[in-house]
Structure formats: C-alpha cells, structure tokens
Motif scaffolding. Sequence first.
Motif, short mmCIF file in Angstrom:
data_model
loop_
_atom_site.label_atom_id
_atom_site.label_comp_id
_atom_site.label_asym_id
_atom_site.label_seq_id
_atom_site.Cartn_x
_atom_site.Cartn_y
_atom_site.Cartn_z
N UNK A 1 36.07 46.34 43.03
CA UNK A 1 36.18 45.94 41.63
C UNK A 1 37.65 45.85 41.21
N UNK A 2 38.47 46.76 41.70
CA UNK A 2 39.90 46.74 41.37
C UNK A 2 40.58 45.50 41.92
N UNK A 3 40.19 45.06 43.11
CA UNK A 3 40.78 43.85 43.68
C UNK A 3 40.43 42.64 42.81
N UNK A 4 39.17 42.56 42.37
CA UNK A 4 38.80 41.50 41.44
C UNK A 4 39.62 41.59 40.15
N UNK A 5 39.80 42.82 39.67
CA UNK A 5 40.56 43.02 38.44
C UNK A 5 42.02 42.58 38.61
N UNK A 6 42.63 42.93 39.74
CA UNK A 6 44.00 42.51 40.01
C UNK A 6 44.12 40.99 39.97
N UNK A 7 43.17 40.32 40.61
CA UNK A 7 43.19 38.87 40.61
C UNK A 7 43.06 38.32 39.19
N UNK A 8 42.10 38.85 38.45
CA UNK A 8 41.87 38.34 37.09
C UNK A 8 43.09 38.55 36.20
N UNK A 9 43.82 39.62 36.43
CA UNK A 9 45.03 39.86 35.63
C UNK A 9 46.12 38.85 35.92
#
Length: 112
Positions: A52-60
């Motif tokens: 989930x954090x990897x997805x979050x990093x991308x979205x940021x």
Amino acid sequence: MTVLYIIIVIVMTAIGSLGAISFKRTTMLSDRFVGYFKIKWLYIGIALYVTASIFNFYMLTVIDYSVMLPLTSVTYIWTATFSKVLYKEIINWQKIVAIGLIIAGAILIATA
C-alpha cells in the motif's frame, strides 16, 4: 483525477486496510508480544502495508498531497466493511453516517 488514479486509490486503501486486518488476526492468535513474531499474519500484514505504501508513493508523484492525504480516509470504509464481514462487528447508524461523510468528502476532494 483520472479513473485510473481513482482505481489505484481504492486498491491502495483496500490493501492497507487488509494489512491492519492481518495485524488484528495476529493479536487474536497470541496473547504475548513475543508470540506475534511466530505468526504468519504479522508478516502478511507487513507485506500488505508495504505494498500500500508503494502505491501511495507513486500516487504522491502524480497527485497533490492536499488531495491524496484526504483520499486515504477511504481506508476507514474498507476497515468497517472487513470488520463486519470477518469479525461480525456491529456497524451502527453513527458509523453509517460517518462512512457517508467520508464518501462525500472523497468525492468532493477528487473532483475539485
């Protein structure tokens, strides 16, 4: 915000919520902190949180922080849903109202 980004946010928040559910399962299987490290659900939860954090990093990188952070509140909707299905927790009218407000807020933020 594009449909792809909305889908990524929905998937990201679901994965994060499943990570928390895995941690809950871990605490249900052992009554000692040291015992948690012997339970596979702890590691599943960590893996889900990292994903989930990897997805979050991308979205940021593609969405403003002032939009992305409020959208992570969708996690609470997943958590309530998973808690009801997996642990038979009660969802009272206050939680339903809160979920409705989260949905309304996420829609307003996403379309602003």
